[in-house]
Structure formats: C-alpha cells, structure tokens
Write a protein that holds these residues in place. Structure first.
Motif, PDB file in Angstrom:
ATOM      1  N   UNK A 130      10.708  -2.079   8.496  1.00 50.74           N
ATOM      2  CA  UNK A 130       9.417  -2.774   8.480  1.00 50.74           C
ATOM      3  C   UNK A 130       8.240  -1.904   8.086  1.00 50.74           C
ATOM      4  N   UNK A 131       8.240  -0.632   8.501  1.00 47.13           N
ATOM      5  CA  UNK A 131       7.137   0.249   8.089  1.00 47.13           C
ATOM      6  C   UNK A 131       7.100   0.413   6.568  1.00 47.13           C
ATOM      7  N   UNK A 132       8.268   0.570   5.953  1.00 46.13           N
ATOM      8  CA  UNK A 132       8.305   0.731   4.497  1.00 46.13           C
ATOM      9  C   UNK A 132       7.987  -0.590   3.794  1.00 46.13           C
ATOM     10  N   UNK A 133       8.375  -1.689   4.406  1.00 43.26           N
ATOM     11  CA  UNK A 133       8.020  -2.993   3.848  1.00 43.26           C
ATOM     12  C   UNK A 133       6.507  -3.156   3.823  1.00 43.26           C
ATOM     13  N   UNK A 134       5.845  -2.797   4.925  1.00 42.16           N
ATOM     14  CA  UNK A 134       4.381  -2.863   4.972  1.00 42.16           C
ATOM     15  C   UNK A 134       3.764  -1.955   3.914  1.00 42.16           C
ATOM     16  N   UNK A 135       4.232  -0.703   3.815  1.00 40.20           N
ATOM     17  CA  UNK A 135       3.636   0.257   2.877  1.00 40.20           C
ATOM     18  C   UNK A 135       3.819  -0.195   1.434  1.00 40.20           C
ATOM     19  N   UNK A 136       5.000  -0.740   1.112  1.00 37.70           N
ATOM     20  CA  UNK A 136       5.243  -1.235  -0.244  1.00 37.70           C
ATOM     21  C   UNK A 136       4.374  -2.464  -0.538  1.00 37.70           C
ATOM     22  N   UNK A 137       4.232  -3.340   0.438  1.00 34.86           N
ATOM     23  CA  UNK A 137       3.402  -4.534   0.253  1.00 34.86           C
ATOM     24  C   UNK A 137       1.938  -4.149   0.137  1.00 34.86           C
ATOM     25  N   UNK A 138       1.497  -3.210   0.972  1.00 32.93           N
ATOM     26  CA  UNK A 138       0.125  -2.693   0.907  1.00 32.93           C
ATOM     27  C   UNK A 138      -0.157  -2.113  -0.477  1.00 32.93           C
ATOM     28  N   UNK A 139       0.751  -1.280  -0.975  1.00 28.25           N
ATOM     29  CA  UNK A 139       0.577  -0.675  -2.297  1.00 28.25           C
ATOM     30  C   UNK A 139       0.499  -1.754  -3.369  1.00 28.25           C
ATOM     31  N   UNK A 140       1.323  -2.782  -3.230  1.00 25.31           N
ATOM     32  CA  UNK A 140       1.317  -3.858  -4.209  1.00 25.31           C
ATOM     33  C   UNK A 140      -0.008  -4.622  -4.171  1.00 25.31           C
ATOM     34  N   UNK A 141      -0.535  -4.794  -2.986  1.00 27.88           N
ATOM     35  CA  UNK A 141      -1.817  -5.475  -2.835  1.00 27.88           C
ATOM     36  C   UNK A 141      -2.929  -4.695  -3.548  1.00 27.88           C
ATOM     37  N   UNK A 142      -2.963  -3.378  -3.363  1.00 24.44           N
ATOM     38  CA  UNK A 142      -3.969  -2.558  -4.047  1.00 24.44           C
ATOM     39  C   UNK A 142      -3.770  -2.585  -5.556  1.00 24.44           C
TER      40      UNK A 142
END
Length: 362
Positions: A254-266
């Motif tokens: 889940x932490x990596x899912x959040x970080x990947x999604x966050x990066x995609x959002x930016x």
C-alpha cells in the motif's frame, strides 16, 4: 509547467533559463510568486526585478545559482538564507571533485526544482529539515564500488530524508535499469515525485483522520513492508495488477501504491498545465466523439474536482500517444487508468486540497 515571458523585453523564456536570449537580462525564478523574472544588478550582490515588478523588493541569487550554476532561483534580500527554498532541502550533494558529478548534480537539481514547483503550486509545505525536524531533506549519493554491495546507494525515503543515487542522472545507467526492472516510465523526475509521495504520506495521512480512507482504497499499510517487497522482486507482481494499480510496482505494498499514485497525480497536473499554457486544444475530425475533446481555460492546479481533471487528461494522452507513434516511438504515456486507480487519484486529490485549505503557509 508554466510558460514565462522576460519581464524586460517580453521574449518567451522557460523555467530553467538563466538569461534572456533577446535582451541578455539575468533570469531568476521567484518561488514566492512562482514567476521567472528578469533582473538588473542593484549593487552589493543584489538584484532588482525589471518591468512591472521593478518596484518590488530586491533579491540575491541562490548560492548554487551564483557559484555552482545548478540553480536559477532567487532569495529575497530581507532573508538571511544563502540558498533558495529548493536548495535548502539539500543535506548532501555529490563529490564535486569528479567533473561528471557536477553534471549529474545539475540534472538532479533541475528535476528537483520541477518537483518543488508543483508542491508550491499545490500549497503543500516545503520545509527543510534544517528548519524543522519533520521537514524534507535530500541526499544525492554515488555508489562506492570498492565496498561491493555494501557501497551501493539505494534510492528511497526514510523519515523525511530522500536519497537518490546520482547514477540515475546517467541516461545509459537509467535506461539499463528501466529495462532490468520493467519500468517503462523510469525518469529522474519520476523518482522525485515517487519519493515525495512517501514523505507526504507521513505528513498528510499517517496519524490523521484520512488513514481509514487510505486503507479502504490502498489497503492496510501495517502489512510487512520488507516481506512484501521481497515477494514482489522474487515472484513478480500479481497477475491482475493492471485492473487495480497504476504500475506493477504499485501492487507490491500500500505504501508503494500511494507513492506511485501520488507521482502519477503530479505528472498529470504538470502535463495538463503545460498543455494549458500552450493553449492546446483537441477536437478530433471524427464525428460523435465529444469525450475526445480537450478545452482547458483554467490552471489545473486550481481545479477542485478530480473528475474534471480526468476528463481533460484522457484526450490529451490519446493525442500524445498518437503523435509519438507517428514519430516511430513507443507511447509517450504507457499507462491505462482502471476505475480502481482513478478512485485512488480522487483520494490523493481530496487529501491534498482539503489539507492545504487548513494548512499554515510554509
């Protein structure tokens, strides 16, 4: 990314520029106003903005601008800081006795400033660990081969400290790792965005009312992180990951899912802002395809509904991929956004916008 005009002569200039090619004025980025301005010397190492900004305060160059040539940001003269808000985040820079390291450092700084620009646009706190122990810091380190595996630098985040292996600034090394790790969109800016996601999870989600919403969308982060990554690297991602995650790596924990999604959002926001600044419009010559239209008249960083961003994003990616294919290249945007990922993007968007509404300025 915004487009800028030289405040002295009106020439089109870009975020990384340090001098105007038409009038020769020094160009410097002012993070307080998110503007790239032209400057004239004001004596004693100070600089005066030109054009409509000439009656504002004086500035000095960031030390890494004036002496290292790896920055183009300015610092208000009233501040005692020698470094700009982006360079103050540095804890360790590469060994500059090696000439290539200066080149790599410059590339790292250029991409780091793009990250910081997005964070400032969103109103997120950008505070150095020198100012606040809960702040952000960067170590730019290189491998030490004589120590074998123990000397290898791993890119990652821990307690606000983001470590990047400067070898990622070498395009040959980065391409090799991109292929080895099956990461079609591996980039320096992607690393910065991803690792910043870990940092802001700590600030915006951990020990906040958002934690339960996070667990509903991303899963339980209390799952053994080290074991999850070991399983991912040994066994590979789950077979149906494209149905639920933005990347294969996001499925590891889940932490990596959040970080990947966050990066995609930016990534989404910055690309949409660039399209908006260029006045890009998309209206395919195929009848009855309104979902393919792109008409944008507002800064995407100020759009409050994630669904409105998605409606603009998808037509843009279709056009970008078609243009890339016409040039004989792979898709510029090698992603598919399943409904589960869009829901995660919605949550990232909500957390940022609702958190920054009540967050004191950095």
């Amino acid at each position: 990314m915004k487009l800028f005009a030289c405040s002295c002569c009106g020439q089109l200039v870009y975020f990384e520029n340090t001098h105007c090619t038409r009038c020769g004025s020094l160009l410097g980025f002012v993070p307080e106003s998110l503007e790239l301005l032209a400057f004239a010397p004001a004596g004693e190492g100070l600089w005066k903005p030109l054009g409509r900004y000439q009656d504002t305060e004086l500035y000095h160059q960031c030390n890494n601008f004036a002496h290292q040539g790896v920055c183009n940001w300015m610092v208000p003269a009233r501040e005692e800081h020698q470094f700009c808000v982006a360079c103050r985040l540095n804890r360790t820079i590469p060994n500059l006795d090696k000439p290539r390291n200066h080149i790599f450092w410059g590339q790292l700084e250029a991409q780091k400033r793009r990250l910081v620009y997005s964070l400032l646009q969103l109103g997120l706190p950008v505070i150095s660990q020198q100012q606040d122990s809960a702040g952000l810091a960067f170590d730019f380190l290189e491998d030490i081969p004589e120590f074998n595996e123990m000397g290898r630098v791993m890119t990652g985040h821990a307690n606000g400290l983001i470590t990047l292996n400067i070898a990622e600034a070498d395009p040959v090394v980065r391409e090799q790792r991109r292929n080895d790790m099956a990461e079609p969109y591996r980039s320096l800016l992607g690393h910065f965005r991803h690792e910043s996601g870990h940092y802001y999870w700590d600030r915006l989600v951990r020990a906040t009312p958002w934690l339960e919403d996070f667990r509903q969308q991303f899963g339980d982060e209390r799952r053994d992180y080290a074991a999850a990554l070991q399983y991912h690297y040994e066994q590979g991602p789950i077979s149906d990951w494209p149905d639920y995650y933005v990347t294969a790596y996001a499925s590891s924990h889940p932490w990596e899912d959040w970080a990947e999604t966050w990066a995609h959002y930016l990534n989404l926001l910055d690309t949409l802002e660039t399209a908006w600044q260029f006045g890009l419009r998309i209206h395919p010559l195929i009848p009855d395809t309104p979902e393919m239209d792109l008409k944008q008249s507002v800064n995407p960083y100020r759009i409050t509904r994630m669904d409105d961003l998605i409606e603009k994003w998808l037509p843009l990616t279709y056009a970008l991929n078609s243009l890339s294919s016409s040039m004989g290249h792979s898709p510029l945007y090698p992603f598919v956004l399943p409904p589960a990922t869009i829901n995660k993007l919605r949550l990232v968007h909500r957390i940022i916008h609702e958190s920054t509404d009540s967050m004191p300025a950095s």
